[in-house]
Design an enzyme around this catalytic site. Sequence first.
Site, PDB file in Angstrom:
ATOM      1  N   CYS A 131       0.842  -1.199   0.000  1.00 56.65           N
ATOM      2  CA  CYS A 131       0.000   0.000   0.000  1.00 56.65           C
ATOM      3  C   CYS A 131       0.877   1.248   0.000  1.00 56.65           C
ATOM      4  CB  CYS A 131      -0.951   0.013   1.190  1.00 56.65           C
ATOM      5  SG  CYS A 131      -2.039   1.455   1.166  1.00 56.65           S
ATOM      6  N   CYS A 134      -0.357   4.151   2.325  1.00 61.75           N
ATOM      7  CA  CYS A 134      -0.063   3.932   3.743  1.00 61.75           C
ATOM      8  C   CYS A 134       1.437   4.071   4.019  1.00 61.75           C
ATOM      9  CB  CYS A 134      -0.574   2.572   4.196  1.00 61.75           C
ATOM     10  SG  CYS A 134      -2.380   2.457   4.222  1.00 61.75           S
TER      11      CYS A 134
END
Length: 178
Positions: A131, A134
């Site tokens: 991700c 993130c």
Amino acid sequence: MGLDVLKAELPEFAKDLKLNLSSVVGNSKLPEQTLWGTVLACAIASRSPKVLRELEPEAKSRLSAEAFTAAKAAAAIMAMNNVYYRALHLIGDPEYSNLRAGLRMNIMASPGAPKADFELWSLAVSAINGCGRCLESHEQVLRKEGVPRETVQEALKIAAVVNAVAVTLDAEAVTEQV
């Protein structure tokens, strides 16, 4: 010791992984709590029962009860967040960022471990789960907390090696059965 078991079970073609496991975990300059919280969160994120079975007892023996739970919480919350935020990123429509997520993330406000440790564990799990959004978010928080890039790099190396060991051992377990 779990590390020794994992190294012993790695096939000869994965000798680099044996050496890397020794160096990134066995010779890490990270404080013990930071290191073993990262190892535990990454073992969970690797989704390998074998790796988790071998590393969890050592992590438990080296972490306070609160840090042990916080590392597991980092893996749990990032399993959700990484899917959601990676999907928003991949869709590419910025309007989704204006919508309220409506997902509970209370653990991030009070994880039971120092903020920098929890953020580092979350970053490492985000690396395994791929991700980018993130990763960027947690890296920025870590930098604001004064965590040096070398510490972030250490967590990324731990994530990479633990995940590679998990992939290799799980693949070997399957191919041995064939």
